[in-house]
Scaffold this active site. Sequence first.
Site, PDB file in Angstrom:
ATOM      1  N   CYS A 221      -2.406  -2.434  -5.060  1.00  9.37           N
ATOM      2  CA  CYS A 221      -2.743  -3.187  -3.836  1.00  9.37           C
ATOM      3  C   CYS A 221      -3.578  -4.426  -4.176  1.00  9.37           C
ATOM      4  O   CYS A 221      -3.403  -5.492  -3.569  1.00  9.37           O
ATOM      5  CB  CYS A 221      -3.534  -2.303  -2.873  1.00  9.37           C
TER       6      CYS A 221
HETATM    7  C1  BEZ Z   1      -2.245   1.327  -5.872  1.00  8.14           C
HETATM    8  O1  BEZ Z   1      -2.370   0.419  -5.056  1.00  8.14           O
HETATM    9  O2  BEZ Z   1      -2.452   1.140  -7.054  1.00  8.14           O
HETATM   10  C2  BEZ Z   1      -1.807   2.691  -5.448  1.00  8.14           C
HETATM   11  C3  BEZ Z   1      -2.139   3.164  -4.195  1.00  8.14           C
HETATM   12  C4  BEZ Z   1      -1.745   4.440  -3.836  1.00  8.14           C
HETATM   13  C5  BEZ Z   1      -1.008   5.220  -4.730  1.00  8.14           C
HETATM   14  C6  BEZ Z   1      -0.637   4.698  -5.975  1.00  8.14           C
HETATM   15  C7  BEZ Z   1      -1.049   3.426  -6.336  1.00  8.14           C
END
Ligand code: BEZ
Length: 212
Positions: free
Chosen positions: A45
């Site tokens: 994210c």
């Molecule tokens: C991420 O943004 O890295 C992420 C968020 C939830 C699950 C897996 C990755």
Amino acid sequence: MGLRLGDIAPDFKAVTTEGEINFHEYLGNGWGILFSHPADYTPVCTTELGKTALLQEEFRKRNVKVLAVSVDPLDKHLGWVKDINETQHVEVHFPIIADEDRKVATLYDMIHPNASETFTVRSLFVIGPDKKIKLTITYPASTGRNFYEVLRVIDSLQLTANYSVATPADWKEGEDVIVVPAVSTEDAIKKFPKGVKVIKPYLRYTPQPDKA
Ligand code: BEZ
């Protein structure tokens, strides 16, 4: 049932990192992107919001307002934005909705319980000036989206809206576009002075109309 192409994008009021927003008012007469991510302070994210910030000028040139959403609270968003700016070498200037009560996530069906009971998946909606949904994409939490692809689709959608043309597979800015089936070859020749290449009666190309 989830939202479909051509549906009116539901309006809402929300608290964001840039103050309270009324969605339709925020979009005005332009285009918009509403996209969700699972959670703040997560790696994928962080890169997605960083890339969106990097492309802010590209969205602005296309008259597209950007709005991000997750179910985390405002103070968490505000702290995380500092990390995004620091680690991705950008300045986030678009609003991020603090959707703690999941109002927006529910309206846009962004929680897919078989993927996660609590977090939004990576949903993205492109909304046209008529407030209708023009594109929906859904990615899993583990895969960051390609925001250059989002820009490419917006370019295609805007060409269709302005010139009644479609774009072929893997089309890139500057390449020939397709005359839509609703336009006869006779009308296409009048409408597209740069020329119409007829491969088959249903497969007709013309140079991108808004390029010199
Ligand atoms: C991420 O943004 O890295 C992420 C968020 C939830 C699950 C897996 C990755």
